[in-house]
Design an enzyme around this catalytic site. Sequence first.
Site, PDB file in Angstrom:
ATOM      1  N   TRP A 102       0.889  -1.193   0.038  1.00 45.54           N
ATOM      2  CA  TRP A 102      -0.063  -0.038  -0.042  1.00 45.54           C
ATOM      3  C   TRP A 102       0.929   1.179   0.054  1.00 45.54           C
ATOM      4  O   TRP A 102       0.410   2.148  -0.730  1.00 45.54           O
ATOM      5  CB  TRP A 102      -0.855   0.022   1.269  1.00 45.54           C
ATOM      6  CG  TRP A 102      -1.921  -0.977   1.070  1.00 45.54           C
ATOM      7  CD1 TRP A 102      -2.083  -2.027   1.861  1.00 45.54           C
ATOM      8  CD2 TRP A 102      -2.856  -1.400   0.137  1.00 45.54           C
ATOM      9  NE1 TRP A 102      -3.279  -3.114   1.486  1.00 45.54           N
ATOM     10  CE2 TRP A 102      -3.526  -2.556   0.315  1.00 45.54           C
ATOM     11  CE3 TRP A 102      -3.457  -0.634  -1.214  1.00 45.54           C
ATOM     12  CZ2 TRP A 102      -4.591  -3.012  -0.356  1.00 45.54           C
ATOM     13  CZ3 TRP A 102      -4.487  -1.148  -1.769  1.00 45.54           C
ATOM     14  CH2 TRP A 102      -5.072  -2.447  -1.611  1.00 45.54           C
ATOM     15  N   ASP A 172      -1.905   6.608   6.304  1.00 40.87           N
ATOM     16  CA  ASP A 172      -2.917   5.659   5.803  1.00 40.87           C
ATOM     17  C   ASP A 172      -3.067   4.678   6.923  1.00 40.87           C
ATOM     18  O   ASP A 172      -2.402   3.926   7.374  1.00 40.87           O
ATOM     19  CB  ASP A 172      -2.307   5.069   4.757  1.00 40.87           C
ATOM     20  CG  ASP A 172      -3.143   3.862   4.058  1.00 40.87           C
ATOM     21  OD1 ASP A 172      -4.372   3.645   4.652  1.00 40.87           O
ATOM     22  OD2 ASP A 172      -2.970   3.177   3.092  1.00 40.87           O
ATOM     23  N   LYS A 196     -12.243  -1.739   6.558  1.00 38.82           N
ATOM     24  CA  LYS A 196     -11.599  -2.777   7.531  1.00 38.82           C
ATOM     25  C   LYS A 196     -12.169  -2.858   8.715  1.00 38.82           C
ATOM     26  O   LYS A 196     -12.389  -3.758   9.357  1.00 38.82           O
ATOM     27  CB  LYS A 196     -10.066  -2.402   7.449  1.00 38.82           C
ATOM     28  CG  LYS A 196      -9.391  -2.250   5.811  1.00 38.82           C
ATOM     29  CD  LYS A 196      -9.279  -3.456   5.096  1.00 38.82           C
ATOM     30  CE  LYS A 196      -8.730  -3.334   3.645  1.00 38.82           C
ATOM     31  NZ  LYS A 196      -8.142  -2.354   3.450  1.00 38.82           N
TER      32      LYS A 196
END
Length: 361
Positions: A102, A172, A196
């Site tokens: 990511w 993030d 999530k």
Amino acid sequence: MERVHNFNAGPAVLPEEVLREAQQDLFNYKGMGLSVMEMSHRSKEYEAIINETRAAAKRIYNLGDDWEVLFLQGGASLQFLMVPMSFAQEGKPANYINTGQWSKKAISEAKKIGKSVHVAATSEDRNFCYIPKSWTLSDNPSYLHITTNNTIFGTEWKTDPDVPAGVPLIADMSSNFMSKPIDVEKYSMIYAGAQKNVGPSGTVVVLIKKDFLATAASGLPTMLDYQIHAKNESMYNTPATFTIYMIGLVLKWIENYGGLAKIEENNIAKAAYIYDAIDASNGFYKGTVDKADRSLMNITFRLPSEELEALFISEAKKQGMIGLKGHRDVGGCRASTYNSLPLTAAHALAEFMKSFQQQHG
Ligand SMILES: *Cc1c(COP(=O)(O)O)cnc(C)c1O
């Protein structure tokens, strides 16, 4: 039918109470005779929903009036672009710490739009099995961007990093958002895809300091302009109304649970069941990351062979445990133990791991 133990990495498990409440509101919201999905986002009922969701986010992280909360679309992945577009200034490199896929994608988006990027540290030398403990910023950084939990590789930052005064820290937090107390004042901006830890997919929650927001580039295409979204209270266009409603229910659930300290306690207990099963297995199960950097949210491990891994996953499924296959970049198994995963699920998995080892070890 019984619900399964859901170890999916995302979209992921949601609290049962939340699903039941949503089930009712889906058909007839509080006696209004229509679904929450069917409401105008401009109605006063919907305004109450989004305002309360925003307020709950601020309460949970103790955010003052100097913070803005946005509910945007395009996922965390669009933030990879919007962040450098708005905040990487001419002649001031955008700094990133690269801790996995990511982070890499975030870096790549900044480069794609021609921004100058400096990678201040990376753990790629050992396939991202740790969090770098030191880093070297460029001169004059626009910001430092980190990924606080690495969903694919199973590592997590255990502390909120210190950065020199004047360097905005952007995180993030998609896969460990609201999973533990943090020192929120160290950050200028936090973003997280909801799917999530705090809801279904379709919305990215952005927490941003107002004075930092004021430095965002202006004149950008409308939908990429944070200031326009902020000015319009996340309703410049139609927001993902149902997802935001669901986030509201999950945040209420977090508050009723006792807030982040209690949530973290539960997350530690869940992860301990599974890590203990790994550590007590005499090497039958092998954790894939350095112990000090183990994630409380995504627990990655290998078995002695790929055949055994496949058998483990299929046998677990027969026992009502799903979502245990690791990401293809790591292989093996991954158990995601987000906020809403009940303690009983983590316990069931740990017990299953022991009995599987007895049979096949
Ligand atoms: C899942 C995830 C993303 C991607 O989120 P989308 O909402 O699918 O764009 C980004 N970063 C991290 C850490 C993630 O876990």
